[in-house]
Design an enzyme around this catalytic site. Sequence first.
Site, PDB file in Angstrom:
ATOM      1  N   MET A  94       3.906 -11.499  -0.858  1.00  0.00           N
ATOM      2  CA  MET A  94       5.276 -11.535  -0.360  1.00  0.00           C
ATOM      3  C   MET A  94       6.298 -11.239  -1.470  1.00  0.00           C
ATOM      4  O   MET A  94       5.946 -11.177  -2.646  1.00  0.00           O
ATOM      5  CB  MET A  94       5.563 -12.908   0.252  1.00  0.00           C
ATOM      6  CG  MET A  94       4.701 -13.235   1.461  1.00  0.00           C
ATOM      7  SD  MET A  94       4.987 -14.877   2.129  1.00  0.00           S
ATOM      8  CE  MET A  94       6.643 -14.706   2.795  1.00  0.00           C
ATOM      9  N   HIS A  95       7.551 -11.054  -1.060  1.00  0.00           N
ATOM     10  CA  HIS A  95       8.728 -10.989  -1.939  1.00  0.00           C
ATOM     11  C   HIS A  95       8.841  -9.730  -2.796  1.00  0.00           C
ATOM     12  O   HIS A  95       9.887  -9.494  -3.408  1.00  0.00           O
ATOM     13  CB  HIS A  95       8.792 -12.203  -2.891  1.00  0.00           C
ATOM     14  CG  HIS A  95       8.459 -13.506  -2.273  1.00  0.00           C
ATOM     15  ND1 HIS A  95       9.171 -14.031  -1.215  1.00  0.00           N
ATOM     16  CD2 HIS A  95       7.470 -14.408  -2.547  1.00  0.00           C
ATOM     17  CE1 HIS A  95       8.650 -15.201  -0.879  1.00  0.00           C
ATOM     18  NE2 HIS A  95       7.621 -15.449  -1.658  1.00  0.00           N
ATOM     19  N   ASP A 151       1.157 -13.008   3.260  1.00  0.00           N
ATOM     20  CA  ASP A 151      -0.208 -13.488   3.032  1.00  0.00           C
ATOM     21  C   ASP A 151      -0.415 -14.952   3.400  1.00  0.00           C
ATOM     22  O   ASP A 151      -1.454 -15.319   3.955  1.00  0.00           O
ATOM     23  CB  ASP A 151      -0.645 -13.225   1.581  1.00  0.00           C
ATOM     24  CG  ASP A 151       0.326 -13.764   0.540  1.00  0.00           C
ATOM     25  OD1 ASP A 151       1.348 -14.372   0.909  1.00  0.00           O
ATOM     26  OD2 ASP A 151       0.055 -13.565  -0.655  1.00  0.00           O
TER      27      ASP A 151
END
Length: 493
Positions: free
Chosen positions: A78-79, A237
């Site tokens: 992520m991110h 995830d």
Amino acid sequence: MLFIGMDLGTSAGKLLLMNENGEVYKTVSKQYAVSFPQRGWAEQNPEIWFQNIIEGLKELTANQEKDKIAGIGLSGQMHGLVLLDKEGKVIRPAILWNDGRAEEETDYLNREIGKERVAQYTGNIAFTGFTASKIRWLKKHEPENFSKICKIMLPKDYITFRLTGVFCTDFSDASGTLLFDVKNKRWSKEMMRICGISETMLPKPVESWEIVGELTKEICRELEISGTIKVVAGAGDNAAAAIGTGTVGNNRCNISLGTGGTIFISSDTFRMDEGYVLHSFAHADGKYHLMGCMLSAASCNKWWMESVLETENYGKEQKGIRHLGENKVMYLPYLMGERCPHNDPNARAAFVGMDMNTSRKEMTLAVMEGVAFGLRDSLEAARMTGVMPKRASICGGGAKSFLWRRIMANVMGMELDSMEQEEGPAYGAAILAATGCGSYANIKEAAEKLTKVKCTVVPETKLVDRYESQYIRFKELYPALKQFFDRKKWQGA
């Protein structure tokens, strides 16, 4: 029908092929490296992701009944900030979730804009790893690249774009950008204004199981597939891992021991941590979750084993470790800074308590215990909100170690379930695909039917008590050492 689940991890892309009954026919893993251009930075080339995913798909589908493959689901780290220009080309290497360069930008958001206002806009406060902080960093430090931005993507969504040509994301992954109003599931106009971007640059957000497109004809030819394969939006995830471990429904908990570590607690309703330690995100089941995240978990053990001890025989190093809860050595697990609970990109790892009798096994045990204590911090934050999970599933590479699972169960004081399918995120992504393609009415039904517990570690009263005392000691380490983590001192070191 057959379904493919893919997880674009930090260190590897993992793929699996399963049928609608959840039986996994084949798994494939493709490793790739992380680049650390400067201290505290972490980057990857998105093209490397795509090449590895394609090679993984070729290997996964070889000698399989390709005409029965109905759908693909994706999960991913992520991110991360992936930027495309107007021609659809990657502008610069992706800035990853565990990158700590945007410290000043994070401070600006939390102090100048204010934590309360940012949380009002998004449901969360700023962390250096979040996408919004990275965008502000890019605008200041790489204005030429910023001016080229046409599309802003998250890692897994770049793979979806390359596979289908569709520009989209899902609610769970969008939640981690700090550009998303999580409660109302829409992009935040206020945060877009603060970051100097427009909504046209951002992907369309949808539910994780929604079909967003099909494999392009070019990809099908390369994979030697003649039929049509649907692609669902997928999930971040941790949300995908929660689906893959059956963490669906109110107050269910999953612990992940991957490169980073997380505690994930599902919820039927949106809720916020008033202490701003935990993240409030959308879940891939259509509801919400609270999550605590530490930046270095299994990666601490990998660093200790491979970089320091120079061995890949993890089992040998853990063999014979005894006297749990009595270790005099303690380890602070902040190799890449820390997110929850300290929100400090400058924090670093440390061993404390060694003497002339300290052994290699004690140091190894300290690393595993330190990660468990770090995750306990997030559990305590969750308990402060009134959330009291009684047991949890556990997944990730580190969870393959029985010793580590035993440590975790006793540090947390909870029963820990290991699932039959160990590839939580990829398995969860495949479940999303199966649901999207109509094999199940909803995610809850799919998770209940397809996720099964393999074994359970039960906490031991004496060990729980010992680790409670150890945890109290652990909590004193970061405040005592914080002065040594000053950014200027580290830069001069």
